[in-house]
Write an enzyme that holds these catalytic residues in place. Structure first.
Site, short mmCIF file in Angstrom:
data_model
loop_
_atom_site.label_atom_id
_atom_site.label_comp_id
_atom_site.label_asym_id
_atom_site.label_seq_id
_atom_site.Cartn_x
_atom_site.Cartn_y
_atom_site.Cartn_z
N ASP A 39 0.80 -1.48 0.26
CA ASP A 39 0.03 0.20 0.11
C ASP A 39 0.68 1.45 0.25
O ASP A 39 2.31 1.41 0.40
CB ASP A 39 -0.73 -0.36 1.22
CG ASP A 39 -2.02 1.76 1.08
OD1 ASP A 39 -2.52 1.32 -0.04
OD2 ASP A 39 -1.97 1.96 2.36
N ASP B 234 -1.86 -0.97 5.99
CA ASP B 234 -1.72 -0.55 7.43
C ASP B 234 -2.98 -0.25 8.07
O ASP B 234 -3.35 -0.26 8.51
CB ASP B 234 -0.97 0.59 8.02
CG ASP B 234 -1.00 1.99 7.30
OD1 ASP B 234 -1.72 2.19 5.28
OD2 ASP B 234 -1.91 3.06 7.64
N ASP C 265 -6.65 -1.47 3.69
CA ASP C 265 -6.11 -2.89 2.80
C ASP C 265 -6.54 -4.48 4.20
O ASP C 265 -6.36 -4.67 3.10
CB ASP C 265 -5.07 -2.21 3.67
CG ASP C 265 -4.31 -0.83 3.38
OD1 ASP C 265 -4.48 -0.58 1.70
OD2 ASP C 265 -3.69 -0.23 3.94
#
Length: 426
Positions: free
Chosen positions: A100, A307, A311
């Site tokens: 990410d 995080d 996600d």
């Protein structure tokens, strides 16, 4: 597997007993071979018992769990929390790591570097309405926008007493938020959110967005009553270790991919800075999970590093989900591995420790099997006719214990594990 091995050991012990008892009764081998105060039955029985004891598959049963236990404990002490043996086993097969952007490759502490008005709204009203909308969002960029808007309000003398309540608040994953402040409809998010609500963006807005995206900044657009009202340019610096980690992954024959809900220009700029060549941008949470599945279909195990709440679907879809320790509780719960120190270097540690552990497990199995392969013939008396050497049951028991102890000691060697030198911080 253990049950099958135990059955085979019992059969081997029985055949050993028969192999010595029948020839002894038939006097095929010399009577002098049988010690005094023993008959052929007891003599043969001792060989059978020795085989049964020395070939006990305890060492095989200890080969995997002892290594996993030591590795997970060592990982925790190194800042990598591995949730069980299944995650540890899958991690060594990883061929692609998907990252990410916000809070993972970047520091996760975005700050607003510029703001602009596109309408006749006063800066006070603009900021107060933005605060009302973004205060309900948990995204790091939203918090940065709120903090900056509050500072602007103080600068222009406003105490932020108006428009503090928002109605019909709705989160649009990967796009932004919407709601009503008073009788006005407000949208705060990216260009995708504006297109979703058919908000026309003029040349002034496009030029501002393009200029900042080329500088790897994220633009947060604000629309009031269907018209562009203003925007904020947000920057989030890349983690200093990110480029080094991507390079080291490449040296391990592991490819890196970025998947983010941010715009293409910003995502491409960040990816170029850290050395990632494959990028998926403007992707919503479910879209991230779909990208993971696409990569899995192309072959190879995939790990996802993230995080945030957005996600979580991708972390679950990946073969190995890796959560940043400073991330949300939802992401940590969904992940298989948690990086307690929130350092990207620990992605390398998790994969490298998994590979070292699987190698140690294989060594344990080879040792345990080799020990039995060598020990069983001796216990069965293969050397006795030529050297007079045999393995009494008590000594066979000691050898069996030594086999188990040796496997445990082999697993304990994982305690000496150290992070790869080229990744460890100086």
């Amino acid at each position: 597997m253990l049950f099958v091995s135990l059955n085979q050991v019992v059969v081997a012990a029985f055949l050993t007993w028969l192999g010595w008892f029948i020839p002894g009764e038939a006097r095929i081998y010399p009577r002098i071979w049988i010690p005094k105060a023993m008959d052929a039955f007891e003599f043969a029985l001792q060989f059978g018992i020795s085989v049964l004891v020395v070939a006990c598959p305890c060492a095989l049963g200890l080969a995997t769990p002892t290594a996993v236990m030591v590795a997970t404990g060592k990982g925790a002490s190194q800042g990598v929390l591995i949730k069980g043996g299944n995650a540890l086993e899958k991690a060594h097969k990883v061929k692609t790591v998907v990252f990410d952007k916000t809070g993972t490759l970047t520091v996760g502490k975005p700050s607003v570097v510029s703001s602009v008005l596109f309408s006749k709204f006063s800066m006070e009203d603009f900021c107060e309405m933005t605060i009302a909308a973004e205060a309900n969002s948990e995204h790091p960029i939203a918090r940065a926008v709120v903090e900056h808007a509050k500072r602007l309000c103080q600068k222009y003398g406003s105490q932020n007493e108006h428009f503090t309540d928002i109605k019909d608040f709705e989160v649009h994953p990967g796009a932004g938020v919407s709601g009503k402040v008073g009788d006005r409809t407000i949208l705060v998010g990216n260009k995708r959110l504006m297109r979703l609500f058919d908000v026309p963006l003029g040349h002034e807005v496009d030029d501002y967005v393009t200029e900042n995206e080329q500088l790897a900044r994220t633009c947060v657009l604000v629309s009031i009553d269907g018209k562009p009202a203003g925007a904020f340019a947000v920057t989030d610096p890349v983690k200093p270790e990110a480029a080094r980690v991507i390079s080291f992954l490449h040296s391990m024959s592991i490819s890196s991919v970025m998947v983010t809900g941010d715009n293409w220009a910003t995502a491409t700029a960040i990816a170029g800075e850290v050395g990632i060549q494959k990028v998926f941008a403007e992707t919503d949470p479910l879209g991230k999970a779909d990208k993971i599945k696409e990569l899995q279909l192309n072959g190879g195990s995939v790990a996802m590093v993230g995080d945030g709440i957005n996600d979580s679907p991708a972390l679950v879809a990946a073969d190995v989900g890796i959560a940043i320790g400073a991330g949300t509780d939802v992401a940590i719960e969904a992940a298989d591995v948690v990086l307690i120190k929130s350092s990207l270097e620990d992605v390398i540690t998790a994969i490298d420790l998994s590979r070292k552990t699987m190698r140690r497990i294989r060594i344990n199995y080879v040792w345990a099997l080799g020990y039995n392969v060598l020990g069983m013939p001796i216990a069965a008396g293969i050397l006795y006719p030529f050297t007079g050497i045999r393995l009494p049951p008590w000594l066979a028991g000691a050898c069996m214990a030594a086999s188990s102890i040796s496997v445990v000691c082999s697993s304990l060697l994982l305690q000496s594990y150290k992070k790869p030198l080229h990744v460890s911080s100086p």
